[in-house]
Design an enzyme around this catalytic site. Structure first.
Site, PDB file in Angstrom:
ATOM      1  N   GLY A 166      41.446  17.503  31.593  1.00  0.00           N
ATOM      2  CA  GLY A 166      42.853  17.134  31.656  1.00  0.00           C
ATOM      3  C   GLY A 166      43.306  16.562  32.988  1.00  0.00           C
ATOM      4  N   SER A 167      42.394  15.967  33.776  1.00  0.00           N
ATOM      5  CA  SER A 167      42.827  15.385  35.041  1.00  0.00           C
ATOM      6  C   SER A 167      43.755  14.193  34.817  1.00  0.00           C
ATOM      7  CB  SER A 167      41.628  14.977  35.892  1.00  0.00           C
ATOM      8  OG  SER A 167      40.857  13.988  35.247  1.00  0.00           O
ATOM      9  N   MET A 169      38.061  12.819  22.911  1.00  0.00           N
ATOM     10  CA  MET A 169      36.706  12.448  22.522  1.00  0.00           C
ATOM     11  C   MET A 169      36.512  12.566  21.011  1.00  0.00           C
ATOM     12  SD  MET A 169      35.776  11.569  25.439  1.00  0.00           S
ATOM     13  CE  MET A 169      34.052  11.215  25.155  1.00  0.00           C
ATOM     14  N   HIS A 170      37.255  11.781  20.300  1.00  0.00           N
ATOM     15  CA  HIS A 170      37.145  11.756  18.842  1.00  0.00           C
ATOM     16  C   HIS A 170      37.693  10.419  18.374  1.00  0.00           C
ATOM     17  CE1 HIS A 170      37.381  13.222  14.649  1.00  0.00           C
ATOM     18  NE2 HIS A 170      38.556  12.616  14.615  1.00  0.00           N
ATOM     19  N   ILE A 171      36.899   9.682  17.639  1.00  0.00           N
ATOM     20  CA  ILE A 171      37.346   8.386  17.134  1.00  0.00           C
ATOM     21  C   ILE A 171      38.202   8.613  15.899  1.00  0.00           C
ATOM     22  CG2 ILE A 171      36.616   6.182  16.149  1.00  0.00           C
ATOM     23  CD1 ILE A 171      34.058   6.443  17.827  1.00  0.00           C
ATOM     24  N   ASN A 230      45.053   4.270  24.714  1.00  0.00           N
ATOM     25  CA  ASN A 230      43.850   5.018  25.059  1.00  0.00           C
ATOM     26  C   ASN A 230      43.333   4.587  26.425  1.00  0.00           C
ATOM     27  OD1 ASN A 230      41.419   6.681  24.485  1.00  0.00           O
ATOM     28  ND2 ASN A 230      40.375   4.705  24.441  1.00  0.00           N
ATOM     29  N   HIS A 255      40.191   4.060  28.770  1.00  0.00           N
ATOM     30  CA  HIS A 255      38.756   3.841  28.604  1.00  0.00           C
ATOM     31  C   HIS A 255      38.156   3.394  29.941  1.00  0.00           C
ATOM     32  CE1 HIS A 255      34.999   3.090  26.614  1.00  0.00           C
ATOM     33  NE2 HIS A 255      34.976   1.846  27.008  1.00  0.00           N
ATOM     34  N   GLU A 288      41.840   5.635  37.177  1.00  0.00           N
ATOM     35  CA  GLU A 288      42.327   6.051  35.858  1.00  0.00           C
ATOM     36  C   GLU A 288      43.656   6.785  35.981  1.00  0.00           C
ATOM     37  OE1 GLU A 288      38.395   6.780  33.142  1.00  0.00           O
ATOM     38  OE2 GLU A 288      38.898   8.341  34.588  1.00  0.00           O
TER      39      GLU A 288
END
Length: 223
Positions: free
Chosen positions: A14-15, A101-103, A132, A134, A203
C-alpha cells in the site's frame, strides 16, 4: 461542493495508497477523500495504512479463492462482479487500482461503465473511470513483473530507459489511454533494487497527479 470520492483497490503493502492518503485535501489532491480501500489479500499492509489514517478509511477484503470456496458454482467472473458491486455501492468519482494484482474481467468494467446492473436493476448513474498504475511505459512490458523485465531488457541493451504510467483501464491489459507517463532512467551498473526504489518514488508522484486529473475531469471544483 461535496468531497470527491475515491475507491482504491490494493493487494500489497500500500505504498501507493499511502501517497494518495498523504495528498488528500492538500493542493495536490484537494477536496477529496477515500471512501473505501478494498484488498484481495487479507494480509495486505495497505489495509493497516487505511485503518491508521486520520480519519480512518473504511476497508474491505474480498479474496478470490475464499470467495470461490464459500460460493460453490461461482466463477472468477462472478467474483469480479462482486468486486464491482462493492465498489459501485460506495459511489466513487474514480476507482484507482494501486498495486491491485488481479486482472479484472469485462463484467467489472461493464458495471462501472453503467452498461450492466450491479444490484438487481440498479446501475451506476454515470460511468465511473477506472485507472491503473503500471511500472512501465505505454506499450512496453504489459502484465506482471514489468520492473524485472524492463531491467533485464536494459542489461541486454534492448532499451535505454523505462518508466511508469497511470492509464485508463480497458479490456486489454495495460493498453488503456495513458493519463500520466513518466520516464525513469536505469543507470549502468546499478542493482535492480536501486532502480526499483527510484521507480517507486515516481509512482507515488504520478498516482496522485493522475487521480487529481481524472477528478478534475469528472468532478471539477467550482470556483
Amino acid at each position: 461542493m461535496a468531497s470527491r470520492r475515491i475507491v482504491v483497490l490494493i493487494s500489497g503493502s500500500g505504498s501507493n495508497l499511502q501517497a494518495l492518503i498523504d495528498a488528500l485535501n492538500t493542493p495536490a489532491l484537494p477536496r477529496a477523500h477515500i471512501a473505501l480501500v478494498l484488498s484481495n489479500r487479507k494480509a495486505a499492509y495497505g489495509l493497516t495504512r487505511a485503518q491508521n489514517a486520520r480519519p480512518p478509511i473504511e476497508t474491505a477484503v474480498l479474496a478470490l479463492q475464499p470467495y470461490l470456496k464459500t460460493n460453490p458454482g461461482k466463477s472468477r467472473r462472478d467474483y469480479d462482479l462482486q468486486v464491482a458491486k462493492l465498489v459501485a455501492k460506495h459511489n466513487p468519482d474514480v476507482v484507482v487500482l494501486a498495486g491491485w494484482m488481479h486482472i479484472m474481467s469485462e463484467g467489472f468494467l461493464d458495471v462501472l461503465s453503467g452498461d450492466a446492473p450491479y444490484d438487481g436493476e440498479h446501475k451506476v448513474q454515470k460511468p465511473i473511470p477506472v485507472i491503473n498504475l503500471h511500472p512501465a511505459l505505454p506499450g512496453a512490458f504489459d502484465g506482471a513483473h514489468a520492473i524485472e523485465r524492463a531491467y533485464e531488457a536494459f542489461q541486454k541493451g534492448e532499451i535505454k530507459h523505462s518508466g511508469a504510467m497511470v492509464h485508463r483501464v480497458v479490456r486489454e491489459v495495460d493498453r488503456g489511454q495513458p493519463v500520466i507517463v513518466q520516464e525513469v532512467e536505469i543507470n549502468l551498473g546499478e542493482p535492480i533494487e536501486a532502480y526499483e526504489e527510484r521507480l517507486h518514488k515516481t509512482e507515488w508522484d504520478i498516482i496522485v497527479k493522475a487521480t487529481a486529473k481524472i477528478l478534475d475531469e469528472v468532478a471539477p471544483i467550482s470556483s
